[in-house]
Design an enzyme around this catalytic site. Structure first.
Site, short mmCIF file in Angstrom:
data_model
loop_
_atom_site.label_atom_id
_atom_site.label_comp_id
_atom_site.label_asym_id
_atom_site.label_seq_id
_atom_site.Cartn_x
_atom_site.Cartn_y
_atom_site.Cartn_z
CE1 TYR A 114 -3.30 2.84 0.43
CE2 TYR A 114 -2.97 2.77 2.80
CZ TYR A 114 -3.55 3.34 1.69
OH TYR A 114 -4.39 4.42 1.84
CG ASP A 154 -4.16 2.25 -3.41
OD1 ASP A 154 -3.72 2.88 -4.40
OD2 ASP A 154 -4.92 2.76 -2.57
CG HIS A 255 -9.47 1.44 -4.02
ND1 HIS A 255 -8.34 1.71 -4.75
CD2 HIS A 255 -9.49 2.36 -3.02
CE1 HIS A 255 -7.69 2.73 -4.21
NE2 HIS A 255 -8.37 3.13 -3.15
#
EC number: 3.1.11.2
Length: 266
Positions: A114, A154, A255
């Site tokens: 992340y 991400d 998302h």
């Protein structure tokens, strides 16, 4: 034989669960599932989310409650679990978990990561740039070791103009800054030699590729999105991939899940 890999920023695993994330994961049939922004601690996960869809979860939690955190679910037992990438500044934020599946034939890893967002201001953008620099050296070391891997998560970066709806108006905004895009380009060039697997399979995709939509305005309804979620892999792994899709039929967070099928036997 092959295997299926899913990545999804949950924007809170407990929140996503109330919106049907677990049932969707059960039907998705993943062999590996990376999740980001878990926003939970071990005590919150151990009873409820340690196993999802028949997969065993391994986590890297942030020290700060309700913040960040990543997980990686797997069907098979790893030979090693690595949390953090050896960075004193960012490891306390819970941004990296790596599962290794090493044999005499192959050194292979699956990674859930992340990347920081810089959208809250100059201080966090500066931190994001520091993260990218440190993480580059980590990826380069993995490559130099001869390890094959899939890095999913991400990235908080839209790489090219086709990766977001309003690219002209976002060229000075975090997530589409020239420096961020250049970092990504270096990663998928000969310099590091990694492959953006979705883009390899769908080189021209525009609106179908988005994986994140702002909660402001009518971004979801109008599909004003960004592609921020990726699976990036070493070449042999990447070139075995034969199908990739973003799931938009149901929503568990801001998302959408990215699913990719690989043809390689591990």
């Amino acid at each position: 034989m092959g295997f299926r890999v899913v990545t999804l920023n949950l924007n809170g695993i407990r929140s996503a669960a109330t919106k049907g994330f677990e049932a969707w994961a059960e039907a998705a049939g993943a062999d590996f599932m990376g999740v980001q922004e878990v926003r939970a601690q071990e005590a919150d996960v151990v009873d409820r989310f340690k196993r999802v869809a028949g997969l065993e979860g391994h986590f890297h939690f942030a020290q700060k409650k309700g913040y960040s955190g990543v997980g990686l679910y797997t069907k098979r037992d790893p030979s090693a679990v690595i949390t953090g990438f050896g960075c004193d500044e960012f490891d306390p934020e819970g941004r990296y978990v790596e599962l290794r599946f090493d044999s005499s034939a192959r050194k292979f890893s699956v990674i859930s990561a992340y990347f920081p967002s810089g959208s809250s201001g100059e201080e966090r953008q500066a931190a994001k740039f520091r993260f990218l620099e440190r993480f580059w050296h980590h990826l380069a070391a993995l490559r130099a070791s001869g390890r094959e891997f899939i890095l999913m998560g991400d990235f908080n970066i839209a790489h090219q103009a086709i990766d977001l709806k309003n690219w002209r108006g976002n060229q000075k905004n975090s997530g589409f800054l020239p420096e961020e895009r250049a970092w990504f380009s270096r990663m998928v060039s000969q310099e590091l030699g990694l492959v953006d697997v979705y883009r390899r399979l769908h080189p021209e995709a525009t609106e179908d590729c988005y994986t994140w939509w702002s909660n402001r305005g009518q971004a979801w309804a109008k599909n004003v999105g960004w592609r921020l979620d990726y699976q990036v892999a070493t070449p042999e792994i990447a070139h075995s991939a034969h199908a990739a899709a973003v799931h938009k039929a149901s929503r568990f967070s801001d998302h959408a899940p990215l699913t990719i099928d690989y043809g390689l036997s591990l």
